[in-house]
Write a protein that holds these residues in place. Structure first.
Motif: not given
Length: 227
Positions: A74-95
């Motif tokens: 429910e929190l705004d982490a800046g510019q409307g971004e939401r607090v992510p979980i680790f697996e979302e990062v894994v899926d969002a980038v390939r780096s």
């Protein structure tokens, strides 16, 4: 040789730190590796945030460990971004990712996630906490480890060798030629944080470091240029 460039919480100098927006930007800007920080929520989710409390980086208050994932969402982490979980990062980038364990309790959960998702070749586990790195090694025998240090940088090479870490990530102002020499003699690479200016980069080159952790996407091009 070009320096390894690590995007600090994505590229937090230009985007809200530890958000998907920041990580995607870091990848688009060509950073070699993306660094992020991990805590556990009240209900055990692997939450990407640097501080143990949400107040600095969101519009909420309170310790992460006392908030459920649903509450954190429910929190705004800046510019409307939401607090992510680790697996979302894994899926969002390939780096490649440097996953920093801030909450030592997160070590087992991260190890389980790496195992389940088959991320051994993509994720390096990093931490200030030797105990977290030891626990990670117990569960993942071959995972790359990085010991992070600030004021304790002078003893980092020996501690890293004992932990089986192949790299140390040290605060630049606490690094000197002796530390770098001892690390390299032990086969341990040295990167430093946080390198955001030409002056910082000149010091990195003077010390013969292997890479930099930066908030600024422009450092990537500068780090790849001849000294």
């Amino acid at each position: 040789m070009p320096l390894l460039t690590v995007g600090h919480r994505g590229v937090m100098g230009v985007e809200p730190e530890n958000t998907l927006r920041s990580f995607v930007r870091a990848e688009r800007e060509g950073l070699d590796v993306i660094e992020l920080d991990l805590h556990l929520s009240k209900d055990g989710a692997l939450v990407v945030m640097h501080d143990a409390d949400v107040a600095r980086t969101t519009d909420g208050t309170g310790p992460i460990g006392e908030l459920t994932l649903a509450q954190l969402r429910e929190l705004d982490a800046g510019q409307g971004e939401r607090v992510p979980i680790f697996e979302e990062v894994v899926d969002a980038v390939r780096s490649p990712l440097q996953a920093e364990i801030k909450d030592r309790a997160a070590a087992r959960v991260l190890a389980d996630t790496i195992q389940r998702r088959g991320l051994h070749d993509r994720v390096t586990v990093i931490s200030f906490h030797a105990e977290a790195l030891r626990e990670t090694r117990e569960h993942l025998r071959d995972i790359p480890l990085v010991l992070v240090a600030g004021r304790s940088s002078p003893t980092a090479p020996e501690r890293a060798r004992e932990l089986g870490a192949g790299m140390v990530s040290l605060e630049l102002r606490h690094v000197d030629a002796d530390i770098v020499g001892r690390a390299h003699a032990a086969g341990i690479k040295v990167i430093s944080w946080t390198v955001n200016t030409d002056e910082d980069l000149a010091r990195v080159r003077e010390l013969g470091l292997d890479g930099v952790v930066t908030d600024m996407p422009g450092i990537r091009a500068a780090a790849g240029a001849p000294a």
